[in-house]
Write a protein that holds these residues in place. Structure first.
Motif, PDB file in Angstrom:
ATOM      1  N   HIS A 149       0.835  -1.197   0.000  1.00  0.00           N
ATOM      2  CA  HIS A 149       0.000   0.000   0.000  1.00  0.00           C
ATOM      3  C   HIS A 149       0.875   1.255   0.000  1.00  0.00           C
ATOM      4  O   HIS A 149       0.606   2.223  -0.721  1.00  0.00           O
ATOM      5  CB  HIS A 149      -0.923  -0.019   1.214  1.00  0.00           C
ATOM      6  N   ARG A 150       1.900   1.246   0.794  1.00  0.00           N
ATOM      7  CA  ARG A 150       2.815   2.397   0.805  1.00  0.00           C
ATOM      8  C   ARG A 150       3.496   2.555  -0.552  1.00  0.00           C
ATOM      9  O   ARG A 150       3.704   3.676  -1.030  1.00  0.00           O
ATOM     10  CB  ARG A 150       3.871   2.231   1.906  1.00  0.00           C
ATOM     11  N   ALA A 151       3.829   1.416  -1.166  1.00  0.00           N
ATOM     12  CA  ALA A 151       4.456   1.488  -2.492  1.00  0.00           C
ATOM     13  C   ALA A 151       3.499   2.079  -3.522  1.00  0.00           C
ATOM     14  O   ALA A 151       3.914   2.851  -4.403  1.00  0.00           O
ATOM     15  CB  ALA A 151       4.899   0.094  -2.921  1.00  0.00           C
ATOM     16  N   LEU A 152       2.212   1.747  -3.413  1.00  0.00           N
ATOM     17  CA  LEU A 152       1.224   2.287  -4.347  1.00  0.00           C
ATOM     18  C   LEU A 152       1.078   3.799  -4.224  1.00  0.00           C
ATOM     19  O   LEU A 152       0.539   4.443  -5.122  1.00  0.00           O
ATOM     20  CB  LEU A 152      -0.141   1.622  -4.107  1.00  0.00           C
ATOM     21  N   TYR A 161      -2.228   3.454 -10.756  1.00  0.00           N
ATOM     22  CA  TYR A 161      -3.024   2.359 -10.189  1.00  0.00           C
ATOM     23  C   TYR A 161      -3.920   2.726  -9.004  1.00  0.00           C
ATOM     24  O   TYR A 161      -4.854   1.998  -8.711  1.00  0.00           O
ATOM     25  CB  TYR A 161      -2.088   1.227  -9.727  1.00  0.00           C
ATOM     26  N   HIS A 162      -3.599   3.820  -8.304  1.00  0.00           N
ATOM     27  CA  HIS A 162      -4.288   4.028  -7.020  1.00  0.00           C
ATOM     28  C   HIS A 162      -5.040   5.351  -6.925  1.00  0.00           C
ATOM     29  O   HIS A 162      -5.826   5.548  -5.998  1.00  0.00           O
ATOM     30  CB  HIS A 162      -3.245   3.946  -5.897  1.00  0.00           C
ATOM     31  N   THR A 175     -16.946   1.571  -1.935  1.00  0.00           N
ATOM     32  CA  THR A 175     -15.657   2.142  -2.304  1.00  0.00           C
ATOM     33  C   THR A 175     -14.534   1.142  -2.042  1.00  0.00           C
ATOM     34  O   THR A 175     -13.503   1.153  -2.719  1.00  0.00           O
ATOM     35  CB  THR A 175     -15.391   3.435  -1.503  1.00  0.00           C
ATOM     36  N   ALA A 176     -14.740   0.272  -1.054  1.00  0.00           N
ATOM     37  CA  ALA A 176     -13.712  -0.708  -0.697  1.00  0.00           C
ATOM     38  C   ALA A 176     -13.350  -1.597  -1.882  1.00  0.00           C
ATOM     39  O   ALA A 176     -12.196  -2.008  -2.032  1.00  0.00           O
ATOM     40  CB  ALA A 176     -14.195  -1.566   0.473  1.00  0.00           C
ATOM     41  N   GLY A 177     -14.322  -1.900  -2.719  1.00  0.00           N
ATOM     42  CA  GLY A 177     -14.069  -2.786  -3.848  1.00  0.00           C
ATOM     43  C   GLY A 177     -13.626  -2.075  -5.105  1.00  0.00           C
ATOM     44  O   GLY A 177     -13.242  -2.727  -6.079  1.00  0.00           O
ATOM     45  N   PHE A 178     -13.676  -0.757  -5.099  1.00  0.00           N
ATOM     46  CA  PHE A 178     -13.353  -0.010  -6.311  1.00  0.00           C
ATOM     47  C   PHE A 178     -11.847   0.137  -6.463  1.00  0.00           C
ATOM     48  O   PHE A 178     -11.163   0.653  -5.574  1.00  0.00           O
ATOM     49  CB  PHE A 178     -14.012   1.371  -6.252  1.00  0.00           C
ATOM     50  N   GLY A 179     -11.315  -0.328  -7.571  1.00  0.00           N
ATOM     51  CA  GLY A 179      -9.891  -0.207  -7.814  1.00  0.00           C
ATOM     52  C   GLY A 179      -9.501  -0.866  -9.120  1.00  0.00           C
ATOM     53  O   GLY A 179     -10.348  -1.276  -9.922  1.00  0.00           O
ATOM     54  N   PRO A 181      -7.230  -3.847 -11.416  1.00  0.00           N
ATOM     55  CA  PRO A 181      -6.926  -5.276 -11.262  1.00  0.00           C
ATOM     56  C   PRO A 181      -5.709  -5.532 -10.379  1.00  0.00           C
ATOM     57  O   PRO A 181      -5.668  -6.523  -9.646  1.00  0.00           O
ATOM     58  CB  PRO A 181      -6.686  -5.731 -12.701  1.00  0.00           C
ATOM     59  N   LEU A 182      -4.712  -4.634 -10.427  1.00  0.00           N
ATOM     60  CA  LEU A 182      -3.532  -4.812  -9.594  1.00  0.00           C
ATOM     61  C   LEU A 182      -3.910  -4.770  -8.115  1.00  0.00           C
ATOM     62  O   LEU A 182      -3.444  -5.596  -7.314  1.00  0.00           O
ATOM     63  CB  LEU A 182      -2.497  -3.731  -9.898  1.00  0.00           C
ATOM     64  N   GLU A 183      -4.780  -3.826  -7.746  1.00  0.00           N
ATOM     65  CA  GLU A 183      -5.227  -3.725  -6.357  1.00  0.00           C
ATOM     66  C   GLU A 183      -6.052  -4.946  -5.956  1.00  0.00           C
ATOM     67  O   GLU A 183      -5.949  -5.434  -4.827  1.00  0.00           O
ATOM     68  CB  GLU A 183      -6.033  -2.442  -6.170  1.00  0.00           C
TER      69      GLU A 183
END
Length: 626
Positions: A149-152, A161-162, A175-179, A181-183
């Motif tokens: 997460h810190r790297a993102l 990606y983030h 919102t928790a599921g929104f992201g 494919p990498l996430e």
């Protein structure tokens, strides 16, 4: 060219993406029918059925948390960020369940391989597996997620990606599921390794898969819910606990400030990594204790039309409430739940907050009385309904609301005289009670073609019908008023100036309008009654519910409505069948009353002289015809 794993391969499929699960359903059906062995298998013995069941169970976990967090009448005081979710965020997060679909498809590949034993070789529950999963979650999943997460949040990865995930300032369970494919793959790693470890050590079980995945989704949904649910007293009694479980306030700070609170569920890793936001616990306590409720400046008091439309409220399905209401087949399974909820609301009999938005920085709210449309036509229910409306008016007056506007049946003439009942009973009211029909009349009248010579008007002796007739006759337009009561017709005709009274004509049959192409409908029309209109007729209407368009050679207007100004914020649901950003004219009429600061009540009969005044005021404040 987009970076790898930054977009979904099925993005163009829309709702058809769920057909990607069809092979799983087919495999489950084959096993059920016994085509792959010596007889049918039980549901518990099919990984394919378990994958499908998990997909729906996990999706429902997020949905139930969304419904709870969006029940403003329960949660408004403990919301971390008090703002509303707008249409931009709704559209951005529309495909929030893509990660569930991806993980289910990858799960299908895993169960089809040789490494995972079949369900019939596993126990339903093995407590040793839970211990292993917890150890691996704490020792692997939490630190790996924290570091990833810190790297993102590095400049390049964040942008690619983030960033989209962080564009949602007001977090919601969806919102928790929104992201990207990498996430989604990162999340799958954090859940997959503990489960794989338990199975490799011989302690895996069917129950473990369900318990761990659903618990994982439950905690994710809770953190994104934007509503505090854990008492601050728990953390004060057990201080170490604050490092073992995060809170919605904790996650909200990460979404707003981005450089702190990176953990998955355990703030311990933020403490060890030096990224723990010092305001986390103070904000959590402040939020849980309940923020002082800000009194809205304007309230629109609505009611439910029928059982199906009751499921259009924002806390049911966001994808449904954010578009104009229609009877979707997907709502049918929820019909029994809606009936049960209706009965519960009747028992509670309290007005509840449904939605809100900001206009010119001022808070506008929509309240609803716990009554359905059919009740308004039951004589025995009249007193009870008026009592609920009266309580809402008094509550609005007590908390400092400036204007309260009555919707549709809440201002029915036979029910309370268009709001007159409450104003007469409580002459000391500071809140201005408004039925908004003056702007409704203005909207309808401004739709009438400028070259119209005559119109046919049903519901001619109602509040709106009377005002429309008196206004049009002053324009020297012949108004055929459909009414059986000569007394009521003559009373209205005498209100018109003497030189214009001749333009008001009483008719008692629909046949009288067979050559008139402008119909203004204030009373419901059956298909048989509509057939008297000539081809090319346009039906303007102010009847609730609106008439059904049976004639293909005619056109049908919607209920009078206006589009809110462009500076509206936090509006993420549609008002019944209205388009996005469009509200019924009576709602808009209350908004104009508030923006203009008018001190009079707008109840009872319409003042025809104020129709043009209200119309010009609406346009001045940026409201436009829909």
């Amino acid at each position: 060219m987009a970076p790898a794993l930054s977009s979904w391969p099925w993005a163009s499929l829309g709702v058809y993406k769920y057909f990607l699960l069809a092979p799983l359903a087919w495999k489950a059906a084959q096993e059920w029918r016994g085509k792959q062995g010596g007889g049918a298998v039980l549901p518990v013995d099919s990984w394919w059925l378990h994958l499908l069941a998990l997909f729906w169970a996990r999706g429902l976990t997020y949905q139930f948390w969304y419904s709870y967090s969006s029940m403003l009448f329960l949660t408004r005081r403990r919301r971390v960020v008090p703002d509303g979710v707008d249409f931009r965020q709704v559209d951005l997060e529309w495909d929030w369940d893509n990660f569930l679909l991806l993980q289910t498809l990858i799960g299908a590949v895993v169960v089809n391989g040789p490494l995972l034993p079949g369900p019939k070789h596993l126990s339903l529950w093995d407590p040793r597996g839970l211990a292993i999963v917890l150890l691996l979650h704490v020792g692997f999943s939490e630190p790996v997620f924290y570091l990833a997460h810190r790297a993102l949040h590095g400049a390049s990865l964040f942008r690619q990606y983030h960033a989209a995930h962080h564009s949602s300032r007001v977090t919601q369970p969806l919102t928790a599921g929104f992201g990207t494919p990498l996430e989604a793959l990162l999340l799958m790693l954090t859940t997959g390794v503990p489960l794989a470890g338990a199975f490799l050590m011989g302690s895996g079980s069917i129950g473990l898969v369900y318990v761990y995945l659903l618990a994982f989704d439950y905690l994710r949904s809770m953190g994104y819910s934007n509503v505090e649910v854990i008492s601050h007293r728990v953390f004060e009694a057990l201080p170490p606990l604050r490092y073992l479980i995060y809170t919605p306030s904790y996650l909200s700070l990460h979404h707003r400030e981005k450089d702190s609170n990176f953990c998955l569920f355990m703030p311990l890793y933020d403490l060890l990594g030096g990224t723990l936001n010092s305001k986390s616990w103070e904000l959590q306590k402040e939020t849980y204790l309940g923020k002082e409720e800000r009194a809205p400046d304007f309230v629109f008091l609505v009611h439910v039309v029928d059982i199906m439309s009751s499921m259009h409220v924002p806390f049911v399905l966001r994808s449904i409430s954010s578009v104009p209401f229609a009877n979707h087949l997907v709502l049918l399974p929820f019909w029994p739940v809606a009936v049960a909820y209706m009965l519960l609301m009747w028992c509670c009999s309290k007005t509840f907050l449904v939605s809100f938005y900001y206009l010119r920085g001022r808070l506008h709210q929509t309240w609803s009385v716990p009554r359905h449309g059919f009740q308004y036509f039951i004589p025995a229910a009249k007193d009870g309904i008026n009592r609920q409306i009266e309580l809402a008016v008094l509550r609005a007056d007590r908390i400092g609301v400036k204007v309260l506007s009555l919707a549709a049946l809440n201002k029915n003439e036979a029910l309370n005289g268009g709001g007159t009942l409450f104003v007469d009973k409580h002459p000391e009211l500071r809140v201005r009670v408004v039925h908004g029909n003056t702007l409704t009349a203005a909207v309808i009248l401004n739709e009438i073609p400028s070259n119209a010579k005559d119109v046919f008007l049903t519901g001619a002796t109602s509040k709106l019908g009377r005002a429309i007739a008196l206004y049009l006759c002053r324009k020297k337009i012949r108004v055929m008023m459909l009414t059986m009561s000569s007394e009521r017709f003559l009373k209205i005709q005498r209100e018109a100036p003497a030189e214009f009274q001749q333009y008001l004509v009483q008719v008692t049959k629909y046949q009288a309008a067979q050559n008139c192409k402008t119909w203004i409908v204030g009373k419901w029309l059956s298909p048989r009654e509509q057939r008297w209109a000539p081809a090319g007729t346009h039906f303007h209407q102010f009847v609730v519910p609106p008439i059904i368009g049976f004639r293909r050679d005619c056109t049908y207007g919607k209920l009078a409505a206006m589009r809110l100004p462009k500076d509206v914020q936090g509006l993420g649901s549609c008002e019944y069948t209205m388009e996005r950003g469009v509200v019924h004219a009576c709602h808009a009429g209350g908004v104009v009353h508030f923006l203009e600061g008018w001190e009079h009540h707008e109840v009872g009969a319409l003042d025809v002289d104020r129709i043009d005044v209200v119309w010009k005021a609406a346009l001045k404040h940026g409201l436009t015809p829909a």
